[in-house]
Design an enzyme around this catalytic site. Structure first.
Site, PDB file in Angstrom:
ATOM      1  N   HIS A  61      90.080  34.952 183.044  1.00 41.86           N
ATOM      2  CA  HIS A  61      91.170  34.106 183.083  1.00 41.86           C
ATOM      3  C   HIS A  61      90.717  32.489 183.064  1.00 41.86           C
ATOM      4  O   HIS A  61      89.632  32.174 183.468  1.00 41.86           O
ATOM      5  CB  HIS A  61      91.678  34.258 184.561  1.00 41.86           C
ATOM      6  CG  HIS A  61      93.109  33.439 184.783  1.00 41.86           C
ATOM      7  ND1 HIS A  61      93.063  32.181 184.988  1.00 41.86           N
ATOM      8  CD2 HIS A  61      94.512  33.874 184.483  1.00 41.86           C
ATOM      9  CE1 HIS A  61      94.388  32.039 184.930  1.00 41.86           C
ATOM     10  NE2 HIS A  61      95.228  32.723 184.682  1.00 41.86           N
ATOM     11  N   SER A  95     103.237  29.423 181.583  1.00 44.50           N
ATOM     12  CA  SER A  95     104.639  28.975 181.727  1.00 44.50           C
ATOM     13  C   SER A  95     105.824  29.737 181.666  1.00 44.50           C
ATOM     14  O   SER A  95     106.856  29.317 181.083  1.00 44.50           O
ATOM     15  CB  SER A  95     104.731  27.492 181.232  1.00 44.50           C
ATOM     16  OG  SER A  95     103.935  26.619 181.915  1.00 44.50           O
ATOM     17  N   GLU A  98      96.336  33.524 176.716  1.00 43.15           N
ATOM     18  CA  GLU A  98      96.957  32.176 177.655  1.00 43.15           C
ATOM     19  C   GLU A  98      96.394  31.054 177.181  1.00 43.15           C
ATOM     20  O   GLU A  98      95.570  30.665 177.511  1.00 43.15           O
ATOM     21  CB  GLU A  98      96.453  32.775 179.116  1.00 43.15           C
ATOM     22  CG  GLU A  98      97.155  33.889 179.716  1.00 43.15           C
ATOM     23  CD  GLU A  98      97.052  33.984 181.075  1.00 43.15           C
ATOM     24  OE1 GLU A  98      98.249  34.241 181.720  1.00 43.15           O
ATOM     25  OE2 GLU A  98      96.098  34.026 181.678  1.00 43.15           O
ATOM     26  N   ASN A 104     100.445  37.532 188.213  1.00 46.37           N
ATOM     27  CA  ASN A 104      98.933  36.994 188.842  1.00 46.37           C
ATOM     28  C   ASN A 104      99.414  35.785 189.754  1.00 46.37           C
ATOM     29  O   ASN A 104      99.657  34.857 189.783  1.00 46.37           O
ATOM     30  CB  ASN A 104      98.212  36.343 187.802  1.00 46.37           C
ATOM     31  CG  ASN A 104      97.022  35.731 188.004  1.00 46.37           C
ATOM     32  OD1 ASN A 104      96.674  35.888 189.321  1.00 46.37           O
ATOM     33  ND2 ASN A 104      96.393  34.941 187.436  1.00 46.37           N
TER      34      ASN A 104
HETATM   35  P1  13P Z   1     101.936  30.334 185.143  1.00 50.82           P
HETATM   36  O1  13P Z   1     102.935  31.288 184.803  1.00 50.82           O
HETATM   37  O2  13P Z   1     101.875  29.576 186.554  1.00 50.82           O
HETATM   38  O3  13P Z   1     101.602  29.129 183.942  1.00 50.82           O
HETATM   39  O4  13P Z   1     100.515  30.894 185.039  1.00 50.82           O
HETATM   40  C1  13P Z   1     100.074  31.610 183.885  1.00 50.82           C
HETATM   41  C2  13P Z   1      98.781  32.601 184.237  1.00 50.82           C
HETATM   42  O5  13P Z   1      97.591  31.917 184.414  1.00 50.82           O
HETATM   43  C3  13P Z   1      98.736  33.857 184.255  1.00 50.82           C
HETATM   44  O6  13P Z   1      97.593  34.461 184.423  1.00 50.82           O
END
Ligand code: 13P
Length: 247
Positions: A93, A209, A163, A9
Site C-alpha cells: 500500500h 477516492s 492505486e 481498507n
Molecule cells: P481512499 O478511498 O480514501 O482514497 O483510499 C484508497 C485506498 O488507499 C484504499 O487502499
C-alpha cells in the site's frame, strides 16, 4: 476478468463502538452475490469483526511480518493471521511505501511468506503525482509488479490493486480512462512476463477516492475488476453501493 472484487481498507480508523455499528450495518446490507467482498480492519479489531460478521464478507489484514513469528516486537505473523481466520493481507500500500518507507524488496519478502502460509494478497501498486507528470507511470507500476511477480508462484491467490498515490484520500479520483489505461498496461505486462492465462484470470482492481457516486462509471471499464476503497468503506451504505456497482 474474474469475479468482481471489492475491498474495504479501513486503515487506522475506528473504535470498538464505531466498528460494531459498521459491522451491523454491513450485516444488514444487501450485497450482490457475484462479488468477492473483503474488509480490512486494524489488527486489534480483526477478531471482533470476524466474530460479528454474519454474511460472506471475508477479512483482510493491512500488514504482516516478513516471515515466521518470534522476537519481532510489534509485528504480527502470517501464522497468527491464519490462526484467527484471516484469509487476506494488503501489501505494498502506498501509505506503507511512502509514509513507513517499505521498499520493493521488503514487500516482496512479505508477499512470498504470506503466500507460503496460504494468506492471499491484495498487492498494491501505483505512481506518485510527480511520476505521472514525468511520464513514468508505467515504469513505476511495472517495477512494482516485477517485485511482486518475483515472489509469486500461485497467482490464483493474488488480486492486484492499482492505486495512483495522487488519488488516495484526495477526492481526486482517476478518470475511468486513466484507470483503464493503466489496468490494460498491467494486464499486458502480466501476459508478457507471467502468462496469458494469469493475465486474463487475475483481478486488477482500482483504488483512490472511489465513492458511491463515481464507482459505476469506473466499473464499466473492461479491465477494472473491482475496487479497493478507503474512506467510503467506513460508511456501510456507500460501501454497499460500490459492491453493487458490479456490471
Ligand atoms: P481512499 O478511498 O480514501 O482514497 O483510499 C484508497 C485506498 O488507499 C484504499 O487502499
Amino acid at each position: 476478468s474474474g469475479k468482481f472484487f471489492v475491498g474495504g481498507n479501513w486503515k487506522c480508523n475506528g473504535t470498538k463502538d464505531s466498528i460494531s455499528k459498521l459491522v451491523s450495518e454491513l450485516n444488514a446490507a444487501t450485497l450482490e452475490t457475484d462479488v468477492d467482498v473483503v474488509v480490512a480492519p486494524p489488527f486489534i479489531y480483526i477478531d471482533q469483526v470476524k466474530n460479528s460478521l454474519t454474511g460472506r464478507i471475508e477479512v483482510s489484514a493491512q500488514n504482516v511480518w516478513i516471515g515466521k513469528g518470534g522476537a519481532y516486537t510489534g509485528e504480527i505473523s502470517a501464522e497468527q493471521l491464519v490462526d484467527i481466520g484471516v484469509q487476506w493481507v494488503i501489501l505494498g500500500h502506498s501509505e506503507r511505501r511512502h509514509i513507513i518507507g517499505e521498499d520493493d524488496e521488503f514487500i516482496g519478502k512479505k508477499a512470498a511468506y504470506a503466500l507460503s502460509q496460504n494468506v492471499k494478497l491484495i498487492a498494491c501498486i501505483g505512481e506518485l503525482l510527480e511520476e505521472r507528470e514525468a511520464g513514468k507511470t508505467f515504469d513505476v507500476c511495472f517495477k512494482q509488479m516485477k517485485a511482486f511477480a518475483d515472489s509469486i508462484s500461485n497467482w490464483a491467490d493474488v488480486v492486484i490493486a492499482y492505486e495512483p498515490v495522487w488519488a488516495i484520500g484526495t477526492g481526486k479520483v482517476a478518470t475511468p480512462e486513466q484507470a483503464q489505461e493503466v489496468h490494460a498496461a498491467v494486464r499486458d505486462w502480466l501476459k508478457t512476463n507471467v502468462s496469458p492465462e494469469v493475465a486474463s484470470s487475475t483481478r486488477i482492481i482500482y483504488g483512490g477516492s472511489v465513492n458511491a457516486a463515481n464507482c459505476a462509471e469506473l466499473a464499466k471499464k473492461e479491465d477494472i475488476d473491482g475496487f479497493l476503497v478507503g474512506g467510503a468503506s467506513l460508511k456501510a451504505p456507500d460501501f454497499a453501493t460500490i459492491v453493487n456497482s458490479v456490471t
